[in-house]
Design a protein around this motif. Sequence first.
Motif, mmCIF file in Angstrom:
data_model
loop_
_atom_site.group_PDB
_atom_site.id
_atom_site.type_symbol
_atom_site.label_atom_id
_atom_site.label_comp_id
_atom_site.label_asym_id
_atom_site.label_seq_id
_atom_site.Cartn_x
_atom_site.Cartn_y
_atom_site.Cartn_z
ATOM 1 N N ILE A 3 -5.369 26.138 -21.934
ATOM 2 C CA ILE A 3 -5.252 24.861 -22.631
ATOM 3 C C ILE A 3 -3.879 24.270 -22.337
ATOM 4 O O ILE A 3 -2.851 24.877 -22.647
ATOM 5 N N LEU A 4 -3.877 23.100 -21.715
ATOM 6 C CA LEU A 4 -2.634 22.408 -21.377
ATOM 7 C C LEU A 4 -2.185 21.480 -22.490
ATOM 8 O O LEU A 4 -0.994 21.246 -22.662
ATOM 9 N N GLU A 5 -3.156 20.944 -23.224
ATOM 10 C CA GLU A 5 -2.841 19.967 -24.271
ATOM 11 C C GLU A 5 -3.937 19.971 -25.326
ATOM 12 O O GLU A 5 -5.120 20.025 -25.000
ATOM 13 N N VAL A 6 -3.532 19.950 -26.578
ATOM 14 C CA VAL A 6 -4.464 19.819 -27.699
ATOM 15 C C VAL A 6 -4.405 18.368 -28.139
ATOM 16 O O VAL A 6 -3.363 17.883 -28.557
ATOM 17 N N ARG A 7 -5.524 17.672 -28.040
ATOM 18 C CA ARG A 7 -5.531 16.236 -28.329
ATOM 19 C C ARG A 7 -6.032 15.895 -29.721
ATOM 20 O O ARG A 7 -5.912 14.766 -30.164
ATOM 21 N N GLY A 8 -6.598 16.861 -30.427
ATOM 22 C CA GLY A 8 -7.045 16.637 -31.794
ATOM 23 C C GLY A 8 -5.945 16.978 -32.778
ATOM 24 O O GLY A 8 -4.903 17.531 -32.430
ATOM 25 N N ASP A 9 -6.171 16.647 -34.030
ATOM 26 C CA ASP A 9 -5.208 16.952 -35.089
ATOM 27 C C ASP A 9 -5.271 18.422 -35.477
ATOM 28 O O ASP A 9 -6.348 19.022 -35.521
ATOM 29 N N ASP A 10 -4.131 19.021 -35.764
ATOM 30 C CA ASP A 10 -4.034 20.390 -36.296
ATOM 31 C C ASP A 10 -4.754 21.428 -35.439
ATOM 32 O O ASP A 10 -5.398 22.333 -35.958
ATOM 33 N N MET B 245 -12.689 25.112 -35.067
ATOM 34 C CA MET B 245 -12.057 25.854 -34.008
ATOM 35 C C MET B 245 -10.674 25.260 -33.766
ATOM 36 O O MET B 245 -10.547 24.064 -33.578
ATOM 37 N N GLN B 246 -9.659 26.100 -33.788
ATOM 38 C CA GLN B 246 -8.297 25.625 -33.581
ATOM 39 C C GLN B 246 -7.653 26.384 -32.430
ATOM 40 O O GLN B 246 -7.886 27.575 -32.252
ATOM 41 N N ALA B 247 -6.826 25.666 -31.673
ATOM 42 C CA ALA B 247 -6.146 26.259 -30.525
ATOM 43 C C ALA B 247 -4.757 25.654 -30.405
ATOM 44 O O ALA B 247 -4.435 24.676 -31.081
ATOM 45 N N HIS B 248 -3.963 26.258 -29.536
ATOM 46 C CA HIS B 248 -2.615 25.785 -29.251
ATOM 47 C C HIS B 248 -2.425 25.712 -27.744
ATOM 48 O O HIS B 248 -3.098 26.419 -26.991
ATOM 49 N N THR B 249 -1.493 24.897 -27.326
ATOM 50 C CA THR B 249 -1.150 24.826 -25.917
ATOM 51 C C THR B 249 -0.787 26.225 -25.418
ATOM 52 O O THR B 249 -0.070 26.953 -26.089
ATOM 53 N N GLY B 250 -1.336 26.596 -24.283
ATOM 54 C CA GLY B 250 -1.088 27.916 -23.703
ATOM 55 C C GLY B 250 -2.168 28.937 -23.997
ATOM 56 O O GLY B 250 -2.244 29.968 -23.320
ATOM 57 N N ASP B 251 -3.010 28.672 -25.005
ATOM 58 C CA ASP B 251 -4.117 29.589 -25.287
ATOM 59 C C ASP B 251 -5.072 29.615 -24.101
ATOM 60 O O ASP B 251 -5.235 28.624 -23.384
ATOM 61 N N ARG B 252 -5.708 30.759 -23.889
ATOM 62 C CA ARG B 252 -6.704 30.908 -22.825
ATOM 63 C C ARG B 252 -8.080 30.640 -23.392
ATOM 64 O O ARG B 252 -8.339 30.902 -24.562
ATOM 65 N N ILE B 253 -8.956 30.103 -22.567
ATOM 66 C CA ILE B 253 -10.332 29.860 -22.995
ATOM 67 C C ILE B 253 -11.303 30.534 -22.040
ATOM 68 O O ILE B 253 -10.993 30.760 -20.875
ATOM 69 N N ILE B 254 -12.461 30.858 -22.579
ATOM 70 C CA ILE B 254 -13.561 31.385 -21.780
ATOM 71 C C ILE B 254 -14.792 30.582 -22.162
ATOM 72 O O ILE B 254 -15.109 30.438 -23.349
ATOM 73 N N ILE B 255 -15.462 30.056 -21.161
ATOM 74 C CA ILE B 255 -16.745 29.390 -21.380
ATOM 75 C C ILE B 255 -17.789 30.280 -20.733
ATOM 76 O O ILE B 255 -17.782 30.492 -19.516
ATOM 77 N N ARG B 256 -18.663 30.828 -21.549
ATOM 78 C CA ARG B 256 -19.679 31.765 -21.081
ATOM 79 C C ARG B 256 -20.711 31.048 -20.203
ATOM 80 O O ARG B 256 -21.116 29.925 -20.487
ATOM 81 N N GLY B 257 -21.125 31.732 -19.121
ATOM 82 C CA GLY B 257 -22.177 31.211 -18.266
ATOM 83 C C GLY B 257 -23.482 31.100 -19.027
ATOM 84 O O GLY B 257 -23.779 31.933 -19.886
ATOM 85 N N LYS B 258 -24.245 30.080 -18.728
ATOM 86 C CA LYS B 258 -25.497 29.848 -19.466
ATOM 87 C C LYS B 258 -26.644 30.727 -18.983
ATOM 88 O O LYS B 258 -27.628 30.894 -19.676
ATOM 89 N N THR B 259 -26.529 31.271 -17.768
ATOM 90 C CA THR B 259 -27.549 32.176 -17.244
ATOM 91 C C THR B 259 -26.862 33.416 -16.686
ATOM 92 O O THR B 259 -25.643 33.441 -16.503
ATOM 93 N N VAL B 260 -27.645 34.417 -16.356
ATOM 94 C CA VAL B 260 -27.108 35.654 -15.811
ATOM 95 C C VAL B 260 -26.400 35.394 -14.479
ATOM 96 O O VAL B 260 -25.378 35.994 -14.176
#
Length: 62
Positions: free
Chosen positions: A25-32, A1-16
């Motif tokens: 995303i404010l900062e990408v701390r991993g490589d590439d 999974m790759q992202a860039h600063t400024g990309d939006r994220i969605i974390i799906r709820g685990k229940t209804v």
Amino acid sequence: MQAHTGDRIIIRGKTVETPDRHGTILEVRGDDGNPPYLVKFEDGHETIVYPGSDFLIEHTHD
């Protein structure tokens, strides 16, 4: 999974009853564009995120 600063994220709820969480995303701390990511959520909370299977990225650039 790759992202860039400024990309939006969605974390799906685990229940209804649990709403999705949306953030930017404010900062990408991993490589590439790889995790971990520093994310600011809509409620103002900032945290380091390691994506799981419930994580989507909306790219804001081409």
